[in-house]
Design a protein around this motif. Structure first.
Motif, PDB file in Angstrom:
ATOM      1  N   THR A 166       0.868  -1.163   0.000  1.00 48.71           N
ATOM      2  CA  THR A 166       0.000   0.000   0.000  1.00 48.71           C
ATOM      3  C   THR A 166       0.914   1.225   0.000  1.00 48.71           C
ATOM      4  OG1 THR A 166      -0.099  -0.100   2.412  1.00 48.71           O
ATOM      5  CG2 THR A 166      -1.890  -1.171   1.207  1.00 48.71           C
ATOM      6  N   ALA A 167       0.317   2.418   0.069  1.00 52.90           N
ATOM      7  CA  ALA A 167       1.138   3.629   0.033  1.00 52.90           C
ATOM      8  C   ALA A 167       0.549   4.686   0.950  1.00 52.90           C
ATOM      9  CB  ALA A 167       1.254   4.156  -1.396  1.00 52.90           C
ATOM     10  N   TYR A 168       1.398   5.620   1.350  1.00 50.66           N
ATOM     11  CA  TYR A 168       0.958   6.743   2.162  1.00 50.66           C
ATOM     12  C   TYR A 168       1.655   8.010   1.682  1.00 50.66           C
ATOM     13  CZ  TYR A 168       5.298   6.040   4.923  1.00 50.66           C
ATOM     14  OH  TYR A 168       6.592   5.900   5.337  1.00 50.66           O
ATOM     15  N   TYR A 169       1.213   9.153   2.211  1.00 55.23           N
ATOM     16  CA  TYR A 169       1.756  10.426   1.738  1.00 55.23           C
ATOM     17  C   TYR A 169       1.587  11.478   2.816  1.00 55.23           C
ATOM     18  CZ  TYR A 169      -2.791  12.711   1.014  1.00 55.23           C
ATOM     19  OH  TYR A 169      -4.012  13.301   1.208  1.00 55.23           O
ATOM     20  N   GLU A 170       2.089  12.677   2.559  1.00 54.98           N
ATOM     21  CA  GLU A 170       1.942  13.805   3.464  1.00 54.98           C
ATOM     22  C   GLU A 170       0.916  14.769   2.870  1.00 54.98           C
ATOM     23  OE1 GLU A 170       4.935  16.806   5.835  1.00 54.98           O
ATOM     24  OE2 GLU A 170       5.175  16.639   3.651  1.00 54.98           O
ATOM     25  N   ARG A 385       3.710  -7.139   4.649  1.00 54.50           N
ATOM     26  CA  ARG A 385       3.153  -5.800   4.471  1.00 54.50           C
ATOM     27  C   ARG A 385       4.248  -4.768   4.232  1.00 54.50           C
ATOM     28  NH1 ARG A 385       0.803  -3.278   3.273  1.00 54.50           N
ATOM     29  NH2 ARG A 385      -0.388  -1.928   4.638  1.00 54.50           N
ATOM     30  N   VAL A 386       4.024  -3.934   3.248  1.00 50.17           N
ATOM     31  CA  VAL A 386       4.898  -2.791   2.976  1.00 50.17           C
ATOM     32  C   VAL A 386       4.025  -1.582   2.679  1.00 50.17           C
ATOM     33  CG1 VAL A 386       6.531  -1.768   1.334  1.00 50.17           C
ATOM     34  CG2 VAL A 386       6.873  -4.112   2.119  1.00 50.17           C
ATOM     35  N   ASP A 387       4.355  -0.446   3.279  1.00 50.37           N
ATOM     36  CA  ASP A 387       3.717   0.828   2.958  1.00 50.37           C
ATOM     37  C   ASP A 387       4.783   1.697   2.293  1.00 50.37           C
ATOM     38  OD1 ASP A 387       1.269   2.062   2.963  1.00 50.37           O
ATOM     39  OD2 ASP A 387       1.451   2.926   4.953  1.00 50.37           O
ATOM     40  N   TYR A 388       4.454   2.245   1.153  1.00 51.04           N
ATOM     41  CA  TYR A 388       5.407   2.934   0.278  1.00 51.04           C
ATOM     42  C   TYR A 388       5.133   4.433   0.330  1.00 51.04           C
ATOM     43  CZ  TYR A 388       7.845   3.640  -4.270  1.00 51.04           C
ATOM     44  OH  TYR A 388       8.686   4.034  -5.280  1.00 51.04           O
ATOM     45  N   PHE A 389       6.138   5.230   0.678  1.00 50.56           N
ATOM     46  CA  PHE A 389       5.931   6.669   0.825  1.00 50.56           C
ATOM     47  C   PHE A 389       6.021   7.355  -0.536  1.00 50.56           C
ATOM     48  CE2 PHE A 389       7.627  11.004   1.802  1.00 50.56           C
ATOM     49  CZ  PHE A 389       6.481  11.477   2.440  1.00 50.56           C
ATOM     50  N   LEU A 390       4.943   8.080  -0.906  1.00 48.00           N
ATOM     51  CA  LEU A 390       4.858   8.680  -2.232  1.00 48.00           C
ATOM     52  C   LEU A 390       5.079  10.192  -2.256  1.00 48.00           C
ATOM     53  CD1 LEU A 390       1.945   6.631  -3.848  1.00 48.00           C
ATOM     54  CD2 LEU A 390       4.387   6.513  -4.359  1.00 48.00           C
TER      55      LEU A 390
END
Length: 416
Positions: A166-170, A385-390
């Motif tokens: 999945t991914a996350y952001y600011e 699980r991996v969260d990818y910073f975009l």
């Protein structure tokens, strides 16, 4: 992922932190060739999943890396984006800075795999940094990595190497330092006595009320840090763990994760699906946001179901920070379960990632990318699980909101 607890599902499920993963239980597969590669994975003979309490190591040394993995074209420019070699080098430098700390030394003394030591991770990062500087093409870098490094693959969610990405952001929001008719929904600073609060901690509803406006009536009184115009915007900062704020006086600042109550995040996307309000299949963050835009009164019903609560600190314009206390780098930082994965280490991902094409449409592309493991999240549990910073802003948010799919995760360590 700034907020080690919720950033995880980060816009997937309004982390899944960031990168909210629970929102997304509809998983996009890789292309047919990629699915076949998983079937041929060296771990396929192992049917023992990485379950909580299992003694199975989350990382396995693999005999060799397949040819289609490790070919990082983005370093030289790809996907309608500028080359980001300097971004990778900067992220490596951040990890090296962390690895020199006492915290890093303590973590690696406890790391369960004796082959993965702090010294070896440091040497690996320094050598890979040199290779990145010396290489003139993705082919050259891939060949050098295969020649000098060994690869440890995450056994994934199923023991076969399948990892959910999945991914996350600011995000960027309008905010005010003072309450007013337009700015009514606060985010809060860390209570100085939080560690002395009796458990179970108060729930979200007990802290701020069903409508999110009752915080001044209880334990949160006087802890208001900033005020938002929209309750859902304030909640999204809880999920992402950080934000940039454009203030009413014309200045800009930033906030980051400072702490949380002792509850696990609960996906409101999954709650909507359980109640039959939205179909689970194909659910994405944009779907969830659109639902609450149409039915804003439902926020009072669904947000309190997430009992967890996050506190913040003002970072005065500083960048989004990872759980190892270094700035995150867009598309070069990831979040994993730090009880299992080596913090600050060099990793390689192979996954389907959304991009905005020249027609301003989202399209998915299979990417292989070198990244640094610099963050964690409450919904990022286990080796699968991996969260990818975009990055920061709307485009990053649009991409993060629809990032969900299977891929592979590898760690690179110098051969002994």
């Amino acid at each position: 992922m700034n907020n080690p607890i919720e950033k995880t599902l980060a816009l997937i499920i309004l982390s899944l932190g960031m990168t909210l993963i629970s929102f997304y239980l509809s998983i996009k597969p890789l292309d047919k060739g990629s699915e076949e590669r998983v079937k041929k994975n060296p771990l396929a003979s192992s049917t023992i999943p990485n379950l909580p309490g299992s003694s199975v190591m989350p990382l396995r040394l693999i005999p060799e890396l397949e040819d289609l993995v490790g070919f990082d074209e983005q370093l030289w420019g790809k996907n309608d984006r500028s080359p980001d070699k300097e971004a990778l080098l900067k992220s490596i430098a951040q990890s090296l800075r962390y690895l020199q700390t006492d915290d890093a030394a303590a973590v690696y003394r406890r790391y369960p795999d004796a082959e993965i030591t702090r010294d070896r991770v440091i040497r690996s990062l320094k050598r890979f940094r040199d290779l990145v500087k010396q290489s003139n093409s993705p082919t050259e870098l891939q060949a050098a990595a295969k020649r000098e490094f060994v690869f440890y693959q995450s056994i994934g969610r199923d023991g076969l190497g399948n990892v959910l990405f999945t991914a996350y952001y600011e995000p960027i929001h309008q905010a005010s330092r003072v309450r007013g008719p337009e700015y009514r929904y606060p985010i809060y600073r860390l209570p100085p006595n939080l560690k002395f609060w009796p458990r179970p901690h108060p729930t979200r509803e007990q802290l701020e009320g069903k409508d999110g406006l009752q915080g001044s009536q209880g334990r949160l009184r006087g802890l208001e840090l900033f005020w938002l115009r929209d309750r859902l915007e304030a909640y999204l900062i809880h999920i992402e763990g950080s934000a940039r704020l454009q203030l009413t006086d014309g200045t800009e600042t930033s906030v980051g994760y400072a702490g949380n109550t002792a509850y696990n995040y609960k996906s409101i996307g999954l709650e909507l699906a359980n109640d039959g309000k939205l179909p689970l299949e194909g659910m994405t963050m944009p779907t969830i946001l659109e639902y609450f835009k149409k039915y804003p009164e439902e926020l009072n019903n669904y947000l309190p179901r997430d009992r967890s609560f996050v506190f913040f600190q003002e970072n005065h314009g500083g960048p989004a920070m990872g759980s190892i206390h270094v700035p995150l780098t867009a598309e070069r930082s990831i979040a994993t379960d730090k009880s299992l994965m080596p913090p600050g280490a060099l990793a390689l991902i192979y996954a389907s990632i959304p991009f905005v094409n020249s027609a301003s449409r989202i399209e998915y592309r299979i990417v292989t990318r070198y990244v640094l493991d610099q963050d964690t999240g409450g919904a990022i549990k286990g080796g699968g699980r991996v969260d990818y910073f975009l990055g920061t802003g709307k485009v990053a948010g649009d991409r993060a909101g629809v990032t969900v799919g299977n891929g592979q995760l590898y760690y690179l360590l110098l051969k002994k």
